[in-house]
Structures are given as C-alpha cells and as structure tokens.
Design a protein around this motif. Structure first.
Motif, PDB file in Angstrom:
ATOM      1  N   ALA A 165       0.832  -1.211   0.000  1.00 36.29           N
ATOM      2  CA  ALA A 165       0.000   0.000   0.000  1.00 36.29           C
ATOM      3  C   ALA A 165       0.864   1.257   0.000  1.00 36.29           C
ATOM      4  CB  ALA A 165      -0.931  -0.013   1.209  1.00 36.29           C
ATOM      5  N   ASP A 166       2.003   1.208   0.694  1.00 37.08           N
ATOM      6  CA  ASP A 166       2.919   2.355   0.701  1.00 37.08           C
ATOM      7  C   ASP A 166       3.346   2.720  -0.714  1.00 37.08           C
ATOM      8  OD1 ASP A 166       2.809   2.474   3.443  1.00 37.08           O
ATOM      9  OD2 ASP A 166       4.654   1.334   3.756  1.00 37.08           O
ATOM     10  N   GLN A 167       3.577   1.695  -1.533  1.00 33.27           N
ATOM     11  CA  GLN A 167       4.046   1.936  -2.899  1.00 33.27           C
ATOM     12  C   GLN A 167       2.919   2.409  -3.820  1.00 33.27           C
ATOM     13  OE1 GLN A 167       7.142   1.940  -3.529  1.00 33.27           O
ATOM     14  NE2 GLN A 167       7.851   0.963  -1.642  1.00 33.27           N
ATOM     15  N   LEU A 168       1.682   2.145  -3.419  1.00 36.15           N
ATOM     16  CA  LEU A 168       0.545   2.511  -4.267  1.00 36.15           C
ATOM     17  C   LEU A 168      -0.110   3.820  -3.854  1.00 36.15           C
ATOM     18  CD1 LEU A 168      -1.181  -0.991  -4.632  1.00 36.15           C
ATOM     19  CD2 LEU A 168       0.263   0.182  -6.312  1.00 36.15           C
ATOM     20  N   LEU A 169       0.278   4.354  -2.693  1.00 34.31           N
ATOM     21  CA  LEU A 169      -0.410   5.537  -2.171  1.00 34.31           C
ATOM     22  C   LEU A 169       0.540   6.667  -1.806  1.00 34.31           C
ATOM     23  CD1 LEU A 169      -3.063   3.757   0.098  1.00 34.31           C
ATOM     24  CD2 LEU A 169      -3.425   4.778  -2.158  1.00 34.31           C
ATOM     25  N   PHE A 188       2.840  10.123  -2.808  1.00 36.08           N
ATOM     26  CA  PHE A 188       2.381  11.366  -3.415  1.00 36.08           C
ATOM     27  C   PHE A 188       2.249  11.273  -4.936  1.00 36.08           C
ATOM     28  CE2 PHE A 188       3.127  16.093  -4.109  1.00 36.08           C
ATOM     29  CZ  PHE A 188       1.865  16.447  -3.658  1.00 36.08           C
ATOM     30  N   MET A 189       3.288  10.716  -5.583  1.00 31.71           N
ATOM     31  CA  MET A 189       3.276  10.620  -7.037  1.00 31.71           C
ATOM     32  C   MET A 189       2.189   9.656  -7.509  1.00 31.71           C
ATOM     33  SD  MET A 189       6.417   9.602  -9.599  1.00 31.71           S
ATOM     34  CE  MET A 189       7.497  10.867  -8.956  1.00 31.71           C
ATOM     35  N   ALA A 190       2.014   8.547  -6.775  1.00 34.82           N
ATOM     36  CA  ALA A 190       0.999   7.568  -7.163  1.00 34.82           C
ATOM     37  C   ALA A 190      -0.410   8.163  -7.050  1.00 34.82           C
ATOM     38  CB  ALA A 190       1.121   6.325  -6.292  1.00 34.82           C
ATOM     39  N   ILE A 191      -0.653   8.931  -5.981  1.00 27.59           N
ATOM     40  CA  ILE A 191      -1.972   9.557  -5.799  1.00 27.59           C
ATOM     41  C   ILE A 191      -2.276  10.493  -6.960  1.00 27.59           C
ATOM     42  CG2 ILE A 191      -3.247  11.183  -4.348  1.00 27.59           C
ATOM     43  CD1 ILE A 191      -1.857   9.905  -1.925  1.00 27.59           C
ATOM     44  N   LEU A 192      -1.252  11.216  -7.410  1.00 28.15           N
ATOM     45  CA  LEU A 192      -1.447  12.110  -8.552  1.00 28.15           C
ATOM     46  C   LEU A 192      -1.911  11.340  -9.783  1.00 28.15           C
ATOM     47  CD1 LEU A 192      -1.072  14.992  -9.734  1.00 28.15           C
ATOM     48  CD2 LEU A 192       1.265  14.342 -10.303  1.00 28.15           C
ATOM     49  N   LEU A 193      -1.318  10.163 -10.015  1.00 30.90           N
ATOM     50  CA  LEU A 193      -1.706   9.363 -11.184  1.00 30.90           C
ATOM     51  C   LEU A 193      -3.081   8.724 -10.989  1.00 30.90           C
ATOM     52  CD1 LEU A 193       1.711   7.706 -12.078  1.00 30.90           C
ATOM     53  CD2 LEU A 193       0.539   9.536 -13.300  1.00 30.90           C
ATOM     54  N   LEU A 215      -0.363   0.653 -10.784  1.00 31.68           N
ATOM     55  CA  LEU A 215      -0.315  -0.676 -10.186  1.00 31.68           C
ATOM     56  C   LEU A 215       0.997  -1.389 -10.515  1.00 31.68           C
ATOM     57  CD1 LEU A 215      -1.864  -2.763  -8.527  1.00 31.68           C
ATOM     58  CD2 LEU A 215      -2.882  -3.612 -10.653  1.00 31.68           C
ATOM     59  N   LEU A 216       1.383  -1.367 -11.799  1.00 31.28           N
ATOM     60  CA  LEU A 216       2.620  -2.043 -12.197  1.00 31.28           C
ATOM     61  C   LEU A 216       3.844  -1.382 -11.551  1.00 31.28           C
ATOM     62  CD1 LEU A 216       1.881  -2.673 -15.989  1.00 31.28           C
ATOM     63  CD2 LEU A 216       2.001  -4.381 -14.164  1.00 31.28           C
ATOM     64  N   ASN A 217       3.826  -0.041 -11.523  1.00 26.28           N
ATOM     65  CA  ASN A 217       4.945   0.680 -10.914  1.00 26.28           C
ATOM     66  C   ASN A 217       5.048   0.351  -9.431  1.00 26.28           C
ATOM     67  OD1 ASN A 217       7.044   2.686 -11.034  1.00 26.28           O
ATOM     68  ND2 ASN A 217       5.693   3.991  -9.839  1.00 26.28           N
ATOM     69  N   GLY A 218       3.896   0.295  -8.744  1.00 25.59           N
ATOM     70  CA  GLY A 218       3.890  -0.039  -7.318  1.00 25.59           C
ATOM     71  C   GLY A 218       4.389  -1.444  -7.061  1.00 25.59           C
TER      72      GLY A 218
END
Length: 916
Positions: A58-62, A64-69, A93-96
């Motif tokens: 979840a850290d990787q998906l949420l 700052f940059m992920a929230i923007l996307l 998702l893939l990036n996370g």
C-alpha cells in the motif's frame, strides 16, 4: 531452563552450577551439545515484527506521485476516455508492484549480508576451546568472555577477573557494572536478574576484564528475550536520500500540476476545444511530466551497489549509508589492522644491559603477562589472541620457550586486564615459593613506575640517566614504526593478591623493551593518494605512541615527506597530536587546527578524545567516516556520519554501532566503498536527467497544438509507452553504471547540495529535452510533408482529427506521423542515454566495447527499447492500440541522425562547461 538444582542458580557455587546444568567442568561434549541444540533449538531470537506485506505494498501505491496518477486516471474516466483511465491506473499498479518487489529484494539482500557476519563465541567443547556461531550455543555450555565481547546468552559466572559489564541494552545506562563469580545467598533481598552480580545476560557487553561462565538460558528464555516484546522499536527517521527523493517527487509533481492546469486553460480558451477534450489533453500533460520509473530505479540502483560493495568486502548494514558515503570528506582511521596488515612480529628487543640470558627472561615475562594461548591442529601449533600477544608467544616458541610449560610452572594467581587509560596489563604468578608481579604496557607510562632495572647481577637501582636511556631506546625503536612495549616485574608476598591496582603497579623493576612491527598494507599508500586526490582528508587516530604512529604515517604517504624520503622522521607538533596535548586545546583551537590542517595524526587517544574529534569535524560541516574495532570505539562510530567496523578483529559492540562492516579490515576497502557511494549519487543524477529529458518532447506536442493549431503529435498512451516501456530498462541501466574513472578526482559532494539542482534541471529540460523535443516535432511535421501535406493544410485537418471525424486515409497519415515522432523520441533518448553516462567525459569517447561490457544491463535496455518500438509500430494489434502505423523505411535515414545530434551538442556543452 535446564536446571536440576532446587536453589536459584545465582546462589550456587561453581561445582553446584555445573552439576545443576548437567554439564562438566570442562564444558559439554560435541555430541551432547548437538542433542541439546536439537531439543531446545538455536540460540536465536524470533525475527522482529515488520509491517505486513499488504501495508508495504500500500505504501508503494499511495505515495504522493501515485496519488497524482490515481487522480489523473479518474479525470480520464470523467472525460469519457475509460481506456486511458485504465491505462494510467495500470501504470500505477505495475509501478507499485515493481517498486515493492525491488524493496523486498533489497531487504532480503541486506538480511543475507547481515547473516554473513554471525556473532561468534568462544566455548569449551570436548575439553578444547573452540569458536562457534552463537546460534549453536546450548544450555550447559562453558563460554569465555573478554573485553569487547557481546554476551551471547544468559550465563552464570564461575570465574571473573576485574570483570565489568555494560547493561545499557537492558537498563539504558551505559555505565559498566562490576561482576564476580561468588554465590549470592538465596534469602537476600529480591532484585531483578540484571542486578545479580554473578550473572551475565544476553545482549550486554563486556566493558573490561575477562571471565568464564556456564550458559543457563538461551534465545527467547533469556532476560533480553523476555523484554524484547515489550521494547518499542525506535522509529527510523528518513535518510538523506529519502528526503532528497521526496523533494524531487514534490517538485516534479508541482511542475506537472501547473503544466496540466495551464494546458487545460489554453486548450479551452484558445484552441476552441470542449471542456472534456481539454481535460483529456491536460491529463496527457500531467502524465507526461510524471517520471513513473523514478522510484523503482532509485531502489534498484541502491540494491545493485550494495551487492557490488559486498563483493568488495564492504557489508552495508543501513541502506542510507550508501548515499552518505558519497559525501564523505573526512576519514578518521585507526592504525592497527586497518592501515597495517595486523601481522605483528617481534623485530627487536632492548635490555638495560647486554648480558646472556636476559632476552629469554624478557620474552618469558612478556608471554606470561598475556592472554594468548596455543591451539593444536593438524597444521601444528598456532597462537590465538590479540595480535601483539600472539607475536610475543610466536617469538618465544621460535626461541625454544614452551608456553604451556611456563604457564604450568608459574600458574596465574591474579590478573589486572589491559585498560586503555592505564595502558598496561599486570598478572601475579606463583614463582616457586614466592609471588611475582609481571607488567607489560606503554613504555612512556611504565618506565616512570620503575625504580630498578634488571641486570645479570639482579635488580639495580634505576636512576634518571637509566630512565633517559630507556626512553631514548623507546623513541629510537618507535621512529622505525615499531610498536614498543615495556616489560617490568616485582617480587612480593601475599599482599600482591589483595593490593589495589594503583598500589600494585609501583616500585617495579624494568626487564626490557620488546619492539614489534606490523607492516603497512601494500595497497594503503595508493588508497591514501586517491583520498587526497578526491579532496578527502585522512586522519589517523590511534592509541599507539606518537613516534610509532608518525613513522607508519610517513610510510603510507599520510604525512609529508612521502615514502622514500631521505631525511629521518622527527616529531611534528602540528601534524602529530598526542592525547594529553589534545586535552590542553580548547574546542575553538581544535576546530581551527582541523579547519586549516590536513594529514593529521592523533596518538595515544582515549575513547572520549576520539569522540570529541569526530564531533569537532562535524561541527565544521564535514561528513565524517570513522573506523573502529573495539568497545571503546562505539561512541565515535555512533557519532560519525558513517561508522565503519572491522569484521575480522572487530568486537560485537563495534559492529552493532557501525553502518558498514569491512570483512577484510582494510582501509583500501573504505576508499572503494566511498567510490561506490559517490557512484550511487552520480547514477541517480544520470537517470534523473535521462527521465526528465523525455518529458519535454512529450509536452511539446500539446503546446504546439495550442500555439500552432496543429494536431497533437503524440497520444497519452504513447507517452506512457515511452515512460514505462522504452525508457524504463535504459534508466535502470544508468542506475547500474559502474563508478566513473574520474569520480575520485572530484571534491566531496556538499552535504546540503540537492540532487535535483538547477544545473540538472537546466540540462534536462532546457538543453537535452529541448533538442530532443524540437527534433521529434520536426519529424512529425516532416512526415506530413513527405506525404504532400504542408503546414497550412495540416492546420485545416486539425479539427477533424481532434473531434474524430477525419477519414481513414487522414488517420493513417496521422498514425504514421505519430510513429515517426515516437521513434524520434526513442532515438533521441538513446542519444541522451549516451550523453548521461558521464557528466564530464564526451559520449563519443565511451563507445568502446569495454565500457559496455562493464554494464550489460545498459545493452539489454537498448535492445529491449528497440524491439518494443518495432513491436508497437509493426504489430497490428499493438499499433492499433497505440494509434501508430508503419512508415517508409527511408524516413529512418534522417531520423537516425537524432542521437548523433544530441551527443555532439552535449559533448560541446561538456567541453564549454568544464573548460579550464
């Protein structure tokens, strides 16, 4: 607890302790230990609790940059383009998942490296002293403890010599507490186990002295195991690198939001697009500005360099230390074993009078006053213990003195262990009918305690002239780089067993001096030269005598004149500072000295003085790396920006305090680690420049659409194909670049310098990015021109292409032109890749085969992006999905000039920027 006695273990005498633990005075047999290990399990605490994998994902998906996307994807849905929204969410998702996997792999790597240096313990098995992994320790084992050892399990002392233990791990107070082996009455006052003075508990550290104990509790049954679950783990603060990356993410996100808002307003007000269409293009600008591959690339770059450093014998215990190494400006290094080979050998002796037999008496006294011992193996006898003491034992063996016989004939009755403040060690042995005190230590202190000297006629008074002769002999030997010890003795009666240390070591008889030599490591002079070349100050900090330290410093090139100087070494009060002189210098004077002098040697340093030195360097803004191996080095190791402990001879407490452990105890390995630390920072700047450069050609088509009223050269899906398709592996390849040849000829990176500085932004956006963007947009316009469509006609076609009403033939031309623009960006990124391999060296000079062999991941990335580009354009389903079509092969002739133009332009910039 395996204990057959009915009384508490602290109340039992030594014999009862052995019986109660079903052990034997000489310890357990190997067979019995194996059975107990199988029954009770290894002496290892359960692994610490970590955040669950779900939370870490979840850290990787949420972030700052992920929230923007996520928001950008939602906006795409709102704009009526669900396929675009799904594509953006798939990217997140893939990036996370990729970032999570890289972090997980890096964590596993660090755990494996930690296990490469297990805690070792000396234990009696089958009647012999052996060294085993602490995890193999079982109840009933007899262990030996010395200064600097970490206690591996809860144990009951059966012998103790001036033993004191640091209980800070249990009490929080780093004050040594005395320990003894006497029973404590069971009916005494109730108290915690840690206050029972005949117990030593797991996790604590031996601060001084030595002792032997029998293990009565291991693993989770220890006191440390009981309180571990109740001890709140300290929350780790963000490292410098994490803060830097966070700043980069915030900066780029701000740029992306501003660009998105500006694009939305311009397309709505000046192009005549509807709100939903304007929103789609604003999302495109936003996505184009976000470097989706940044975070996984940073993680992978760190992991790769940690593994590289491990292969070069530097084990990183904290990932943040890798980045800090890149800014190290001062290395405070100890001497023995780090700058030298740690192979002590007796080189010379000095006697008050040259008479036959006295040299044997000198060696005999020195060997009896030591804790080295002989180990019999298939290869014969070898001595085990402190390198200085083993050298004395080895010399005695070569002279025909049998250590075991000496120890049997003159058994030890008392010991005063070596103390870093007293700088000497004393033992009392039974010498026939009388007792004999034997002392060895630093000549400068010990000679002053002597009132007589040994001659063939026995002890004769030692006058001032005799002391001057002994001191002069000490200095003469020390100037040759020898470590000199004085040996003295004193006969006495039973009072030697009870007198306090300050009274015991008085009125001694000087037996002589022993001079040992530990040669400098052959690779150290070159490492010192590299440090000076790299702007890194090297300061020697040692407990040795000043002249000895100075001689070694000259031999390794740390002090001027360098190796091979014709004139003799003389004391330099400015360059060589002894501990007693340091105490007379104020903090202001010390900072002035450190600011204006380099190549310094600090000798006869106490632990608190070493700590003061480190703090003074840091107060000047220096980034300090400190080496150490003893328990007394731990404060300085913790206070340093990077603590470096020795893996071979280092104590457990030193390893725990350090950020990096050297498995070869070699100063040259520190320099290698600094080189890789600098490489990590440089590589992050390289792939950051590479990633940001592609943002400009991704943004430019939308700005051109607003200003020139032409169709957009790229779609949002094509931008994603660049950022997470063609760009990703080459960026990872840049993160894996080996250190550059000139990296150690540059000054240290300032502590407060940002990774995303103005120079990087200008180079990425306003130089490389603009060139690539101009070439890509030109390719798009030339593609239309090649099909007979000029700029004016293209402006007329724009509305139909924008609202989806264009005919199939026009759409096919648009797809070919988009493919040309896309291919030019990929080719442009190849040029940027070559340009970014070095900040200073021209790209054309790095095209040799050897430079590519050093980083196969870069070749893999180039091959992968080439194949992916071909697939996106020529495979019909992919081409249809990404709105591209095959174009005439002849176009590749002028498109192929793109990387060459970028490389030549950047090489010219490098020559101008770095011109003398």
């Amino acid at each position: 607890m395996l204990l057959s006695a009915s009384e508490p273990i602290w109340s039992l005498g030594p014999d009862a302790v052995v019986a109660g633990l079903l052990s034997a005075p000489e310890g357990l047999s190997g067979a019995e230990a194996a059975l107990r290990l199988e029954r009770f399990g290894p002496n290892r605490l359960p692994p610490p609790k970590r955040r669950s994998l779900a939370l870490r994902l979840a850290d990787q998906l949420l972030h700052f940059m992920a929230i923007l996307l996520w928001v950008a994807g939602a906006l795409a849905f709102a704009a009526g383009t669900p396929e675009l929204g799904l594509a953006i969410w798939a990217v997140v998702l893939l990036n996370g998942l990729f970032s999570f996997w890289q972090e997980f792999q890096a964590e596993r790597t660090l755990e494996a490296l930690t296990h490469a240096l297990p805690l070792q313990v000396r234990v009696w098995r089958d009647g012999h002293l052996a060294e085993i992994n602490a995890a193999e320790l079982v109840i009933g084992d007899r262990i030996t403890l010395e200064e600097g050892d970490q206690v591996p399990a809860d144990a009951r002392l059966v012998s103790a010599t001036e033993l004191s233990v640091d209980l800070a791990v249990l009490t929080g107070e780093a004050v040594p507490v005395a320990r003894h082996a006497e029973p404590i009455p069971p009916d005494g006052p109730a108290m915690p186990m840690r206050e029972r003075a005949n117990l030593v508990l797991a996790g604590t550290t031996v601060a001084a002295g030595r002792g032997e104990a029998f293990v009565y509790a291991t693993a989770s049954d220890t006191e440390f195991g009981h309180v571990a679950s109740l001890t709140a783990a300290t929350e780790r603060g963000a490292s410098t690198l994490e803060r830097q990356v966070g700043r980069i993410v915030r900066t780029i996100t701000t740029i992306a939001l501003l660009m998105g808002l500006v694009t939305f307003g311009l397309s709505l007000l000046f192009v005549g697009m509807g709100p939903l269409e304007s929103l789609v293009f604003a999302v495109g600008i936003l996505v184009a500005n976000v470097p989706e591959g940044l975070l996984p690339t940073v993680t992978l770059a760190l992991a790769i360099n940690v593994q590289r450093m491990a292969r070069r014998r530097a084990l990183v215990r904290r990932l943040s230390a890798v980045e800090t190494l890149g800014s190290v400006s001062v290395i405070c290094s100890d001497k023995t074993g780090t700058l030298t080979c740690n192979r002590m050998a007796l080189q010379a002796t000095w006697l008050p009078t040259e008479e036959p037999g006295l040299d044997l008496e000198l060696l005999e006294a020195a060997c009896l006053c030591s804790n080295a011992y002989l180990l019999r193996s298939a290869d014969g006898l070898r001595s085990i213990g402190d390198p200085t003491e083993t050298a004395l034992v080895q010399a005695a063996l070569e002279r025909g003195l049998a250590l075991e016989t000496l120890q049997a004939e003159q058994p030890r009755r008392r010991e005063l262990p070596f103390d870093s403040r007293r700088r000497r060690m004393s033992v009392v042995v039974q010498h026939g009918e009388q007792l004999l005190l034997l002392t060895k230590g630093a000549p400068s202190e010990l000679i002053g305690l002597c009132r007589a000297e040994l001659t063939g006629r026995g002890a004769v008074p030692l006058d001032d002239e005799g002391r001057r002769r002994a001191a002069a002999a000490n200095d003469a030997l020390a100037r040759q780089g020898y470590r000199v010890l004085a040996v003295a003795r004193r006969p006495g009666s039973g009072s030697l067993l009870t007198a306090p240390a300050e009274e015991l070591e008085q009125n001694l008889t000087l037996v002589g001096l022993v001079a040992l030599y530990d040669p400098p490591r052959p690779e150290v002079p070159e490492a010192i030269r590299l440090c000076h070349q790299a702007g890194i100050k090297v300061t020697m900090v040692t407990g040795d005598y000043g002249l000895t330290a100075q001689a070694i410093a000259h031999q390794i090139g740390l002090l001027d004149p360098p190796i091979g100087a014709a004139h003799p070494v003389h004391a330099d009060p400015v360059r060589v500072i002894q501990g007693d002189h340091l105490d007379q210098i104020s903090d202001v004077q010390l900072r002035q000295l450190l600011r204006h002098r380099s190549r310094l040697v600090f000798a006869r340093m106490a632990p608190e003085q070493k700590l003061r030195l480190v703090r003074s360097y840091r107060s000047l803004g220096e980034v300090v790396a400190v080496t150490g191996d003893g328990v007394n080095d731990a404060p300085a190791l913790r206070a340093a920006d990077v603590g470096v402990a020795m893996g071979l001879v280092g104590t457990d407490v030193a390893r725990e305090a350090a950020d990096i452990v050297l498995t070869d105890d070699n100063f040259a390995t520190i320099v290698t680690a600094v080189r890789y630390g600098r490489s990590v920072v440089a590589n992050i700047a390289k792939f950051l420049t590479y990633i940001l450069a592609s943002n400009v050609p991704e943004i430019l088509p939308f700005l051109a659409m607003v200003v020139l009223r032409i169709p957009a050269a790229l779609t949002v899906l094509q931008i994603l194909a660049v950022d997470l398709g063609t760009d990703l592996l080459p960026a990872l390849g840049l993160g894996a670049e080996p250190p550059e040849a000139g990296l150690m000829r540059q000054p240290p990176r300032p502590r407060d310098r940002h990774l995303l500085d103005r120079h990087l932004l200008v180079r990425a956006y306003l130089f490389l990015g603009l060139i690539e963007g101009a070439l890509s947009l030109s390719a798009y316009l030339l593609a239309w021109q090649a099909q007979g469509v000029d700029a004016l006609t293209l402006r007329h076609l724009a509305p139909s292409l924008l609202d989806g009403s264009a005919g199939a033939d026009v759409l096919d031309l648009q797809h070919q032109a988009s493919a040309a623009a896309f291919t030019t960006i990929v080719l442009g990124q190849l040029g940027v890749l070559l340009a970014c391999r070095s900040e200073r060296q021209p790209a054309l000079s790095q095209l040799g085969l050897a430079t590519w062999r050093a980083n196969p991941l870069l070749l893999l990335g180039i091959g992968a992006e080439t194949l992916l580009t071909l697939a996106l354009i020529t495979v019909p389903p992919l081409a249809a999905l990404f709105s591209m079509a095959p174009f005439p092969a002849a176009w590749l002739g002028w498109m192929g000039l793109t990387p060459l133009v970028i490389v030549l332009a950047d090489d010219a910039r490098k020559r101008w920027w770095h011109a003398p």
